[in-house]
Design a protein around this motif. Structure first.
Motif, PDB file in Angstrom:
ATOM      1  N   ALA A 241      38.424  45.414  34.431  1.00 35.18           N
ATOM      2  CA  ALA A 241      38.259  46.834  34.076  1.00 35.18           C
ATOM      3  C   ALA A 241      38.702  47.728  35.228  1.00 35.18           C
ATOM      4  N   ILE A 242      38.382  47.309  36.439  1.00 39.74           N
ATOM      5  CA  ILE A 242      38.708  48.152  37.597  1.00 39.74           C
ATOM      6  C   ILE A 242      40.214  48.162  37.867  1.00 39.74           C
ATOM      7  N   TYR A 243      40.861  47.030  37.616  1.00 41.52           N
ATOM      8  CA  TYR A 243      42.323  46.981  37.802  1.00 41.52           C
ATOM      9  C   TYR A 243      43.064  47.430  36.531  1.00 41.52           C
ATOM     10  N   GLU A 244      42.302  48.001  35.602  1.00 43.02           N
ATOM     11  CA  GLU A 244      42.847  48.609  34.386  1.00 43.02           C
ATOM     12  C   GLU A 244      43.607  47.623  33.510  1.00 43.02           C
TER      13      GLU A 244
END
Lengths: 472, 248
Positions: B102-105
């Protein structure tokens, strides 16, 4: 003793090095705390004087209240983070017997100064007891009572570290709470403090002091002491053997989270559930629900006050928002491609979600009991208070981190910071309540905008600081 | 253009200069070994290159982006296996990867697909629902490695990747690194296991007391008739074991 002493000496030095490291009394408001402690001491001495006068007149209400308070304070330091350098688990590598390990753990509890304060407060009880008709019996009973309280707290601290026991303790507490509520609200006679105290274990001290039921009181106290000692030793072994493999968590809330802040907030939500303080927030919420259900004509003002009080036990979640993150986890925040603002925002999001879950049952009942308008105003009130708490929390949690432990009472940081934060956080709630009663809706909008601007500024400032300076 | 460039990178802790005036150029698709004894400044260098520490002086460019002016851009391009693994307590191995995705999209489907494949390859799939603080050292390391790889970074920083890892997994990791380097990923490794480094890396640097004392390719070392171990001890020195005559 030869093997224990060097370890205890090491614990002692490590604790005081950490304690003294900040250097000055200005750090963490230690100077102000010192002043407040001295003021509290004066107050305590006055209470002891009143108790001694009461005892000389064969009255024990104040003594019973003092003993009850001491029982409670002996419980709190044992469940909170003791910040001891070497854990018992780590000492298992040494050729030490269980008895020696137990001794080390028990004696280590007396290293932090707050334990000395509580011990001093307990010993000071001998002063009023010396005015009792039978001072020797009273003092002896008080010593047994204090030792039992300590061992009881120790047992609870051990058991709360074991997953299976945690559930039982939680179920027992809920059962006890329901019983108390039933007695308080639906009993034939509403129980007064005097009536509750008349059957409390504190009578086992005050009765011998007044030369009543001596044999019975000492027999029960001695029995309780032996039981508490056995329980403390048994629970220590249980805790030592406990290898918490944890649940196999297949269904995970992380799947529900979206975006950078959402996924980080999910982690913090799990952390919050593992602190003891927020459960007091649940308790307030339950009491609020009971009020809304049982009051003949529930008042919107009382409902709004309950909303403000729900925030009190949740202070650590925002005032010390990095307290549950290990040093290693803080590194992960820096390694991830997220800005400081996003990290702080994820903490704030988790706080808002957690408090929303606590407030939701009360809000739903409020719609039914006091109407939709008062409930909406309650939501506005809660939002303003949350903004103020997060504003203060963002500013201080970025500067200081007080290590917190799972399944222990949290540390919201320096008590002064917490007190100021609670006043600052509750202020918009109080202002809005007054504005609601005056129906000054423009002023309400102004207050909301003001607190939102302050929150935003704190978010930007703390986000930048997070990127520039590592959290101590 | 080199994938990793450092210019006069310096870091001091009080009077102790941990890294002094470090200049490196590592080209794309290289597996680079960064060697040195304990306390020589290897981890400090990795921490500066990955954003965990601010250098006192100098700069570094990762894929052309400066660690000082574009830290978020750099972090998007790199994958890091840090010294202390940097994992969150009470979060499972699987949840760490879902969070990372999620953080690295990455999309949810893509994250789950990659996480499943990585954990399977690292023999971590059966224990993916274990909390990391209850996992073994090797499992924790493999979890941190999977997090470093999940977003398919351009540059990998691995601090002691083979310590605490079983031989089978170590072999799998080496194969994976060779595959990635073949596809143009630059790998920066610090390790004490010289035999592994000798077989895995193309070039290396030896760091002693914060300063680079030797930089060359493994081919050059072998051509000179030395092993990497011999070269390492030449610069680092060797202690006399006979002083510990009471042992045993």
């Amino acid at each position: 003793m030869g093997r224990i002493t060097p370890i205890l000496r090491c614990q002692w030095r490590a604790f005081w090095r950490r304690f003294i490291r900040p250097g000055t009394l200005a750090v963490s408001n230690q100077g102000i705390l010192l002043i407040l402690s001295v003021l509290a001491l004066f107050k305590y001495v006055r209470v002891l004087n009143v108790t001694s006068v009461e005892l000389s007149l064969n009255k024990t209400l104040m003594l019973d209240q003092l003993l009850l308070a001491l029982f409670a304070v002996w419980f709190f330091p044992l469940t909170s983070n003791s910040r001891i350098a070497i854990t018992t688990q780590a000492l298992q590598h040494f050729p030490l017997t269980i008895k020696e390990l137990f001794t080390i753990k028990t004696v280590s509890r007396f290293i932090p100064p707050y334990t000395w304060i509580i011990l001093g407060g307990s010993i000071a009880l001998t002063y009023p007891l010396s005015y009792a008709p039978n001072p020797v019996a009273g003092i002896l009973a008080a010593v047994l009572f204090t030792a039992t309280s300590f061992l009881f707290g120790l047992t609870l601290a051990h058991l709360i570290s074991v997953a299976a026991w945690r559930k039982w303790i939680f179920i027992s507490l809920v059962g006890l709470l329901i019983s108390l509520v039933v007695v308080a609200f639906h009993g034939a006679e509403k129980a007064s403090l005097n009536q509750i105290l008349s059957v409390s274990p504190t009578k086992l001290v005050s009765n011998p002091a007044l030369e009543h039921h001596m044999l019975f009181s000492f027999s029960v106290l001695a029995g309780l002491f032996v039981l508490a000692a056995i329980a403390a030793s048994w629970s220590f072994r249980l805790d030592l053997r406990n290898v918490d493999t944890g649940p196999q968590r297949k269904a995970t809330a992380f799947s529900l989270a979206t975006g950078k802040t959402g996924s980080l907030a999910m982690k913090d939500l799990r952390y919050f559930r593992r602190l003891l303080d927020p459960y007091l927030g649940w308790l307030v919420s339950v009491l609020g629900c009971l009020y809304l259900v049982s009051a003949p004509q529930p008042s919107a003002e009382v409902f709004w006050i309950f909303i403000i009080i729900v925030f009190f036990p949740n202070t650590a979640l925002t005032f010390n928002s990095f307290g549950l993150d290990s040093r290693s986890a803080l590194d992960r925040y820096i390694l991830l491609p997220v800005s400081g603002r996003e990290v702080i925002l994820s903490k704030n999001l988790a706080f808002v979600l957690f408090v929303t879950i606590q407030l939701a049952p009360m809000m739903l009942l409020a719609v039914w009991q006091i109407g939709i308008v008062s409930t909406v105003l309650g939501i506005v009130n809660a939002f303003a208070v949350a903004l103020a708490y997060m504003t203060w929390g963002n500013l201080i949690s970025i500067s200081h981190r007080f290590k917190m432990e799972f399944f222990r009472f949290a540390s919201g940081g320096s008590p002064i910071d917490v007190l100021v934060g609670v006043v600052f956080g509750s202020l918009p709630g109080a202002i809005l309540m007054r504005l609601f009663s005056w129906q000054s809706w423009w002023a309400v909008v102004v207050v909301m905008v003001l607190y939102f601007v302050m929150y935003w500024a704190s978010l930007v400032w703390s986000g930048r600081k997070f990127e520039r300076v590592r959290i101590p | 253009m080199p994938e990793i460039e450092t210019h006069g990178l310096t870091k001091a802790f009080g009077k102790l200069v941990a890294v002094s005036d470090l200049n490196l150029e590592i080209s794309k698709g290289t597996i680079f070994g960064f060697l040195g004894p304990n306390g020589s400044g290897k981890s400090t260098t990795v921490k500066m290159l990955t954003g965990l520490l601010q250098p006192d002086r100098g700069n570094a460019l990762i894929g052309g982006a400066s660690i000082l002016t574009s830290p978020i851009e750099v972090k998007k391009r790199i994958g890091v296996l840090p010294e202390d693994l940097a994992l969150f307590d009470s979060v499972t191995i699987w949840e760490h990867l879902i969070m990372s995705g999620a953080i690295y999209e990455l999309s949810r489907d893509e994250t789950e697909k990659r996480a499943h494949q990585l954990l399977d390859y690292l023999d971590l799939l059966p224990s993916r629902h274990t909390y990391v603080d209850q996992a073994s050292t090797g499992m924790r390391k493999k979890c941190a490695l999977a997090m470093a790889l999940l977003h398919n970074p351009q540059v990998l920083f691995l601090d002691e990747p083979f310590e605490g890892i079983d031989p089978v997994s170590a072999r799998h990791i080496k194969d994976l690194l060779l595959l990635m380097a073949g596809k143009g990923v630059t790998v920066f490794i610090t390790s004490h296991i010289l035999e592994v480094i000798e077989r895995l890396v193309q070039s290396f640097a030896i760091l002693v007391a914060g300063e680079i004392v030797c930089t060359q390719t493994v081919a050059e070392t072998l051509q000179s008739g030395h092993t990497l171990e011999e070269l390492f001890f030449k610069y680092v020195g060797k202690r006399n074991v006979e002083a510990l005559e009471w042992v045993g």
